[in-house]
Design a protein around this motif. Structure first.
Motif, PDB file in Angstrom:
ATOM      1  N   ASP A 170      -6.917 -12.083   7.235  1.00 34.41           N
ATOM      2  CA  ASP A 170      -7.239 -10.662   7.155  1.00 34.41           C
ATOM      3  C   ASP A 170      -6.030  -9.920   6.587  1.00 34.41           C
ATOM      4  O   ASP A 170      -5.003  -9.777   7.249  1.00 34.41           O
ATOM      5  N   LEU A 171      -6.157  -9.486   5.331  1.00 35.17           N
ATOM      6  CA  LEU A 171      -5.090  -8.709   4.680  1.00 35.17           C
ATOM      7  C   LEU A 171      -5.576  -7.310   4.343  1.00 35.17           C
ATOM      8  O   LEU A 171      -5.010  -6.632   3.488  1.00 35.17           O
ATOM      9  N   SER A 172      -6.637  -6.869   5.025  1.00 36.63           N
ATOM     10  CA  SER A 172      -7.267  -5.610   4.630  1.00 36.63           C
ATOM     11  C   SER A 172      -6.313  -4.428   4.804  1.00 36.63           C
ATOM     12  O   SER A 172      -5.377  -4.473   5.591  1.00 36.63           O
ATOM     13  N   TYR A 173      -6.611  -3.379   4.067  1.00 37.89           N
ATOM     14  CA  TYR A 173      -5.809  -2.159   4.067  1.00 37.89           C
ATOM     15  C   TYR A 173      -4.345  -2.450   3.779  1.00 37.89           C
ATOM     16  O   TYR A 173      -3.436  -2.010   4.481  1.00 37.89           O
ATOM     17  N   TYR A 174      -4.162  -3.226   2.749  1.00 37.37           N
ATOM     18  CA  TYR A 174      -2.844  -3.538   2.242  1.00 37.37           C
ATOM     19  C   TYR A 174      -2.255  -2.263   1.690  1.00 37.37           C
ATOM     20  O   TYR A 174      -2.948  -1.404   1.178  1.00 37.37           O
ATOM     21  N   TYR A 175      -0.942  -2.131   1.725  1.00 42.39           N
ATOM     22  CA  TYR A 175      -0.311  -0.853   1.435  1.00 42.39           C
ATOM     23  C   TYR A 175      -0.287  -0.550  -0.059  1.00 42.39           C
ATOM     24  O   TYR A 175      -0.786   0.471  -0.515  1.00 42.39           O
ATOM     25  N   ASN A 176       0.230  -1.441  -0.839  1.00 42.51           N
ATOM     26  CA  ASN A 176       0.237  -1.195  -2.285  1.00 42.51           C
ATOM     27  C   ASN A 176      -0.648  -2.242  -2.941  1.00 42.51           C
ATOM     28  O   ASN A 176      -0.264  -3.366  -3.185  1.00 42.51           O
ATOM     29  N   GLU A 177      -1.851  -1.748  -3.183  1.00 39.24           N
ATOM     30  CA  GLU A 177      -2.978  -2.624  -3.440  1.00 39.24           C
ATOM     31  C   GLU A 177      -2.904  -3.332  -4.794  1.00 39.24           C
ATOM     32  O   GLU A 177      -3.453  -2.855  -5.767  1.00 39.24           O
ATOM     33  N   THR A 178      -2.221  -4.444  -4.864  1.00 36.80           N
ATOM     34  CA  THR A 178      -2.284  -5.185  -6.113  1.00 36.80           C
ATOM     35  C   THR A 178      -2.370  -6.680  -5.864  1.00 36.80           C
ATOM     36  O   THR A 178      -1.745  -7.212  -4.952  1.00 36.80           O
ATOM     37  N   VAL A 179      -3.153  -7.344  -6.668  1.00 33.90           N
ATOM     38  CA  VAL A 179      -3.128  -8.794  -6.687  1.00 33.90           C
ATOM     39  C   VAL A 179      -2.795  -9.142  -8.121  1.00 33.90           C
ATOM     40  O   VAL A 179      -3.634  -9.105  -8.998  1.00 33.90           O
ATOM     41  N   GLU A 180      -1.496  -9.396  -8.362  1.00 35.55           N
ATOM     42  CA  GLU A 180      -1.046  -9.462  -9.748  1.00 35.55           C
ATOM     43  C   GLU A 180      -1.631 -10.627 -10.516  1.00 35.55           C
ATOM     44  O   GLU A 180      -2.018 -10.500 -11.661  1.00 35.55           O
ATOM     45  N   LEU A 195     -12.600 -14.211   5.499  1.00 34.77           N
ATOM     46  CA  LEU A 195     -11.652 -13.621   4.562  1.00 34.77           C
ATOM     47  C   LEU A 195     -11.892 -12.123   4.471  1.00 34.77           C
ATOM     48  O   LEU A 195     -13.026 -11.676   4.246  1.00 34.77           O
ATOM     49  N   ASN A 196     -10.830 -11.350   4.659  1.00 35.56           N
ATOM     50  CA  ASN A 196     -10.949  -9.908   4.509  1.00 35.56           C
ATOM     51  C   ASN A 196      -9.830  -9.408   3.599  1.00 35.56           C
ATOM     52  O   ASN A 196      -8.653  -9.440   3.952  1.00 35.56           O
ATOM     53  N   LEU A 197     -10.228  -8.966   2.398  1.00 34.98           N
ATOM     54  CA  LEU A 197      -9.272  -8.396   1.453  1.00 34.98           C
ATOM     55  C   LEU A 197      -9.630  -6.940   1.172  1.00 34.98           C
ATOM     56  O   LEU A 197      -9.298  -6.388   0.119  1.00 34.98           O
ATOM     57  N   GLY A 198     -10.339  -6.316   2.134  1.00 34.09           N
ATOM     58  CA  GLY A 198     -10.805  -4.940   1.940  1.00 34.09           C
ATOM     59  C   GLY A 198      -9.675  -4.002   1.579  1.00 34.09           C
ATOM     60  O   GLY A 198      -8.613  -4.037   2.175  1.00 34.09           O
ATOM     61  N   GLY A 199      -9.917  -3.159   0.583  1.00 33.28           N
ATOM     62  CA  GLY A 199      -8.933  -2.161   0.200  1.00 33.28           C
ATOM     63  C   GLY A 199      -7.904  -2.646  -0.806  1.00 33.28           C
ATOM     64  O   GLY A 199      -7.086  -1.858  -1.281  1.00 33.28           O
ATOM     65  N   ILE A 200      -7.915  -3.923  -1.131  1.00 36.04           N
ATOM     66  CA  ILE A 200      -6.941  -4.441  -2.093  1.00 36.04           C
ATOM     67  C   ILE A 200      -7.540  -4.396  -3.498  1.00 36.04           C
ATOM     68  O   ILE A 200      -8.695  -4.757  -3.696  1.00 36.04           O
ATOM     69  N   ASP A 201      -6.766  -3.938  -4.432  1.00 34.33           N
ATOM     70  CA  ASP A 201      -7.243  -3.843  -5.817  1.00 34.33           C
ATOM     71  C   ASP A 201      -7.344  -5.245  -6.423  1.00 34.33           C
ATOM     72  O   ASP A 201      -6.333  -5.872  -6.740  1.00 34.33           O
ATOM     73  N   LEU A 202      -8.564  -5.726  -6.577  1.00 34.51           N
ATOM     74  CA  LEU A 202      -8.768  -7.070  -7.137  1.00 34.51           C
ATOM     75  C   LEU A 202      -9.234  -7.000  -8.587  1.00 34.51           C
ATOM     76  O   LEU A 202      -9.816  -7.953  -9.105  1.00 34.51           O
ATOM     77  N   SER A 203      -8.973  -5.852  -9.244  1.00 40.37           N
ATOM     78  CA  SER A 203      -9.523  -5.725 -10.598  1.00 40.37           C
ATOM     79  C   SER A 203      -8.979  -6.817 -11.530  1.00 40.37           C
ATOM     80  O   SER A 203      -9.649  -7.214 -12.475  1.00 40.37           O
ATOM     81  N   ARG A 204      -7.793  -7.327 -11.227  1.00 36.01           N
ATOM     82  CA  ARG A 204      -7.272  -8.400 -12.082  1.00 36.01           C
ATOM     83  C   ARG A 204      -7.962  -9.733 -11.827  1.00 36.01           C
ATOM     84  O   ARG A 204      -7.733 -10.702 -12.546  1.00 36.01           O
ATOM     85  N   ALA A 205      -8.765  -9.775 -10.777  1.00 31.51           N
ATOM     86  CA  ALA A 205      -9.509 -10.998 -10.496  1.00 31.51           C
ATOM     87  C   ALA A 205     -10.961 -10.841 -10.938  1.00 31.51           C
ATOM     88  O   ALA A 205     -11.806 -11.676 -10.618  1.00 31.51           O
ATOM     89  N   ALA A 206     -11.228  -9.747 -11.688  1.00 30.77           N
ATOM     90  CA  ALA A 206     -12.618  -9.385 -12.005  1.00 30.77           C
ATOM     91  C   ALA A 206     -13.409 -10.546 -12.584  1.00 30.77           C
ATOM     92  O   ALA A 206     -14.579 -10.734 -12.247  1.00 30.77           O
ATOM     93  N   SER A 207     -12.754 -11.346 -13.429  1.00 34.88           N
ATOM     94  CA  SER A 207     -13.520 -12.354 -14.149  1.00 34.88           C
ATOM     95  C   SER A 207     -13.824 -13.578 -13.298  1.00 34.88           C
ATOM     96  O   SER A 207     -14.739 -14.330 -13.590  1.00 34.88           O
ATOM     97  N   HIS A 208     -13.055 -13.810 -12.259  1.00 33.52           N
ATOM     98  CA  HIS A 208     -13.217 -15.086 -11.556  1.00 33.52           C
ATOM     99  C   HIS A 208     -13.385 -14.985 -10.051  1.00 33.52           C
ATOM    100  O   HIS A 208     -13.463 -16.002  -9.375  1.00 33.52           O
TER     101      HIS A 208
END
Ligand SMILES: *[C@@H]1O[C@H](CO)[C@@H](O)[C@H](O)[C@H]1NC(C)=O
Ligand SMILES: *[C@@H]1O[C@H](CO)[C@@H](O)[C@H](O)[C@H]1NC(C)=O
Ligand SMILES: *[C@@H]1O[C@H](CO)[C@@H](O)[C@H](O)[C@H]1NC(C)=O
Ligand SMILES: *[C@@H]1O[C@H](CO)[C@@H](O)[C@H](O)[C@H]1NC(C)=O
Ligand SMILES: *[C@@H]1O[C@H](CO)[C@@H](O)[C@H](O)[C@H]1NC(C)=O
Ligand SMILES: *[C@@H]1O[C@H](CO)[C@@H](O)[C@H](O)[C@H]1NC(C)=O
Ligand SMILES: *[C@@H]1O[C@H](CO)[C@@H](O)[C@H](O)[C@H]1NC(C)=O
Ligand SMILES: *[C@@H]1O[C@H](CO)[C@@H](O)[C@H](O)[C@H]1NC(C)=O
Ligand SMILES: *[C@@H]1O[C@H](CO)[C@@H](O)[C@H](O)[C@H]1NC(C)=O
Ligand SMILES: *[C@@H]1O[C@H](CO)[C@@H](O)[C@H](O)[C@H]1NC(C)=O
Ligand SMILES: *[C@@H]1O[C@H](CO)[C@@H](O)[C@H](O)[C@H]1NC(C)=O
Ligand SMILES: CC(=O)N[C@H]1CO[C@H](CO)[C@@H](O)[C@@H]1O
Length: 651
Positions: A170-180, A195-208
């Motif tokens: 559970d990594l939800s509500y991460y402070y600076n939301e990036t998954v580089e 698995l909880n990744l709520g609130g994390i910006d996963l736009s870089r994972a959009a394709s996969h």
């Protein structure tokens, strides 16, 4: 083990002069729980020292036996530390006691020496945007890791992917939301159940993201709300996580139809797709999700079509939320279907803000567990079914803004658990009596009203009736409540909002009403035949609104309280001047309409102090003198009407 017993022998020798019973007692007590290992105790002290702990939550972390320290547990047999549970139990960082209960500071890599640590919960603390240290990925026995809302920030270390025994992450509500670097590291978590990744910006994972997660055996819960995902693949060759019980993909930007593969997840208990841009019809295959207990498709604005009858086969459904979409057609089939379940469990049904139509089915009364029913803002027709009275647990009934008509059935009075009811903006007729209200002892909010003022509901309630409820909010619009001011309100001392307009009240405002000590947020008795003077004794809380328009009130203009923001007194018989102190008496005013009265005298200069004013309507009075030049102090003003007075413009 051997070392342990050796130490014990030494202890026996050292303490042989002690009373044997005392020693025996201590020995047995020690056996009741595990004994901390010295090297692990040192590790924990190092760990503690690197943390900040302003409220002393780790005060118990001293002494020999670390297995007794708060938040720790050891293996009963071996004494190894296996769990660190330091979730901040307080709701806010600063509690009522003024203390900051969040731990912070640094996570010491000494933790790596806790070889058997399998549970680490640091949620709801504050690590001030620090990165999750890479070494966490080397705590190889971890089965549970919760860093939710702990203000960790920056890059999530891909090292976490080494935790092959991890079951809960559970990594939800991460402070600076990036998954580089996207989400590929997650493939390493080969034991993952949750698995909880709520609130994390996963736009870089959009394709996969979906393919990656599909390669995992996540069997229990997947929470990816508010992850800025926009791509919800419509097809997935083979779906791996078919045993998933919770899937939360709410608050993303999915702009597509609802994909078929979702309906292969036939163990789902909770499916949440709210606040996306999904569109199209609900597939019949929805009926395959027979374990479903909660379905939320609200706020997509584009899901349309009839509610499939098959939805009624989901007998485990407890919560159905379809608000703000474009569903149309009737709900007969669906509700009939549910009512045929041998044991329907529906508690929450929110269908508001759609285009639903048709009658409310009689079978509604069979949904005996209903607590919250919101069908408002649709086009339902016909009357409320008699059977509604069977919903004895119902707390909330919102039917407003439909085209419902007919009498409100007396069985309505059997809804003994009602807390809030909104029947406004429909086309009711018939009579409302004490029988409708006398058993509603939990009622706090009552709203009844008509779409058009010319169709009528009559309140027939005796003048000495005392209701069992304590209302906070009453709104009765375009019903015949009068001719007398409703005396049954006389002990409703908790009222904050009173709206009784178009209510055919032909009376004075009674003395008891003024003496109730109310502090109101809204008073609207417009469009009646109320007369007499208005004393200045009413009290209003800040931001409040008053509308006494279209009555027969007379005497000087009442100003009341510095707290008013809107004041509508138009179309009465108020006379005399506009009080010279209006600008200081009502400093928060945004709207003032005092037109169509008998006001005379000049426009007071202090109106120029009403700097928030957007609407000023003083037309149709007998005001005279010149128009003051204070307009530049009222920059927000956009409606101004001073016509039909005797005002002059001075050069
Ligand atoms: C993680 O911690 C948060 C906050 O304390 C809690 O709400 C959540 O349920 C925890 N997650 C898991 C998987 O236990
Ligand atoms: C978040 O991370 C990005 C890139 O890593 C960085 O540019 C940004 O300043 C960070 N924002 C905060 C609030 O830490
Ligand atoms: C399903 O999961 C198994 C085991 O984790 C994996 O080997 C397989 O490749 C996955 N299937 C897909 C389609 O990803
Ligand atoms: C959704 O996608 C369509 C094209 O497929 C596009 O026209 C529309 O603007 C998108 N809607 C939103 C809200 O992004
Ligand atoms: C739903 O169930 C029906 C019958 O059990 C089956 O034919 C159909 O393929 C299923 N649909 C999906 C999307 O799983
Ligand atoms: C449900 O309501 C109807 C009409 O009010 C009534 O005749 C019936 O007995 C009720 N059923 C139950 C189980 O209470
Ligand atoms: C109200 O409650 C009383 C006593 O509990 C009961 O006898 C009566 O039938 C109820 N009336 C309605 C309309 O439900
Ligand atoms: C009420 O007024 C509307 C127009 O405002 C009219 O269409 C309707 O027929 C009227 N209804 C009744 C019962 O008079
Ligand atoms: C109003 O009076 C009735 C009857 O005496 C009582 O049951 C009820 O609790 C009172 N309500 C309030 C808000 O005091
Ligand atoms: C104005 O509102 C405040 C807060 O709601 C309240 O404490 C105060 O008594 C009000 N003043 C008047 C004159 O009603
Ligand atoms: C306003 O009207 C009242 C009578 O209604 C009159 O006594 C008073 O003199 C008038 N004041 C002005 C300024 O015209
Ligand atoms: C800014 C402004 O218009 N202030 C006025 C407030 O009202 C008094 C009279 O009551 C005027 O003297 C001020 O000029």
């Amino acid at each position: 083990m051997a070392k342990g017993s050796f130490q014990l022998i030494i202890l026996v020798f050292l303490f042989q002069f002690l009373d044997f019973d005392i020693f025996k007692l201590a020995y047995c007590k020690q056996n009741l729980h595990s004994i901390c290992r010295e090297n692990e105790r040192k590790v924990l002290i190092t760990f503690k020292e690197a943390l900040t702990d302003p409220s002393g939550r780790l005060a118990s972390w001293h002494g020999e036996d670390c297995c007794r320290w708060n938040g720790l547990s050891c293996n009963k047999r071996t004494g190894y530390v296996i769990e660190i549970k330091l979730r901040n139990p307080y709701p806010h960082s600063v509690n009522g006691d003024g203390l900051v209960h969040e731990l912070g500071g640094e996570l010491s890599p000494s933790l790596l020496d806790l070889k058997y640590l399998n549970h680490l919960d640091l949620s709801k603390n504050n690590f001030g945007g620090a990165r999750i240290p890479d070494f966490i990925g080397s705590l190889s026995k971890l089965r549970y890791l919760n860093l939710s809302s702990a203000s960790f920030g920056g890059r999530i270390p891909p090292h976490l992917g080494k935790l092959s025994e991890l079951e809960y992450l559970d990594l939800s509500y991460y402070y600076n939301e990036t998954v580089e670097n996207g989400l590929r590291w997650i493939s390493g978590l080969s034991s993952l159940k949750y698995l909880n990744l709520g609130g994390i910006d996963l736009s870089r994972a959009a394709s996969h993201w979906l393919q990656t997660l599909n390669s995992l055996p996540v069997t229990s819960e997947l929470h990816l709300f508010q992850c800025q995902l926009v791509n919800l693949p419509t097809s997935l060759l083979s779906v791996n996580f078919t045993s998933l019980s919770v899937l939360d993909l709410s608050n993303n930007g999915f702009n597509s139809t609802i994909p078929e593969w979702l309906f292969n997840l036939n163990s789902l208990k909770r499916l949440d797709l709210n606040s996306n841009n999904l569109y199209g019809v609900l597939p019949d295959a929805l009926a395959n999700l027979t374990s479903l207990e909660e379905l939320d498709l609200s706020e997509n604005f584009g899901i349309e079509g009839k509610l499939p009858r098959e939805l009624g086969n989901l007998c485990n459904l407890q919560k159905l939320v379809l608000t703000n979409n474009r569903f149309d057609g009737d709900i007969m089939g669906f509700i009939d279907g549910l009512s045929e379940c041998s044991n329907n469990r529906l508690e929450t049904l929110y269908l508001g803000f759609n285009e639903l139509t048709g009658n409310l089915p009689n079978s509604l009364g069979s949904l005996k567990n209903l607590l919250y029913l919101r069908l408002w803002h649709n086009s339902f027709r016909g009357s409320i079914p008699e059977t509604i009275g069977n919903l004895s647990l119902l707390r909330e009934l919102y039917l407003s803004n439909n085209q419902l008509s007919g009498k409100i059935p007396v069985s309505f009075g059997e809804l003994v658990s009602l807390d809030a009811v909104d029947l406004s903006e429909n086309m009711w007729d018939g009579v409302i009596t004490e029988a409708h209200l006398k058993n509603l002892s939990s009622l706090r909010e009552l709203s009844i009203g008509q779409l058009r003022p010319n169709v009528s509901v009559v309140f027939n309630i005796s003048s000495d009736w005392m209701p069992p409820f304590k209302l906070v909010y009453i709104k009765i619009q375009a019903c015949q409540l009068g001719p007398n001011f409703p005396t049954w309100l006389r002990n409703q001392t908790g009222l904050k909002t009173i709206v009784l307009n178009y209510a055919k009240i032909r009376d004075v405002i009674p003395e008891w009403f003024l003496n109730m000590g109310l502090e109101l947020e809204e008073l609207d008795v417009a469009y009646n035949q109320l007369s007499g003077k208005i004393p200045n004794s009413l009290r209003f809380s800040s931001g409040s609104n008053v509308d006494l328009s279209s009555n027969c009130f007379e005497g000087p203009l009442p100003l009341w309280s510095t707290n008013l923001t809107t004041l509508y007194l138009r179309d009465n018989l108020f006379s005399g001047p506009i009080p010279a102190n209006i600008g200081t008496a009502l400093p928060s005013l945004t709207d003032l309409d005092i037109s169509k009265n008998n006001l005379n005298g000049t426009i007071p200069l202090s109106i120029g102090n009403l700097t928030q004013l957007t609407t000023l309507v003083i037309s149709n009075n007998r005001l005279s003198g010149s128009i003051p030049q204070f307009w530049e102090n009222i920059p927000l003003l956009y409606i101004l009407d001073m016509s039909n007075n005797s005002l002059s413009v001075n050069g």
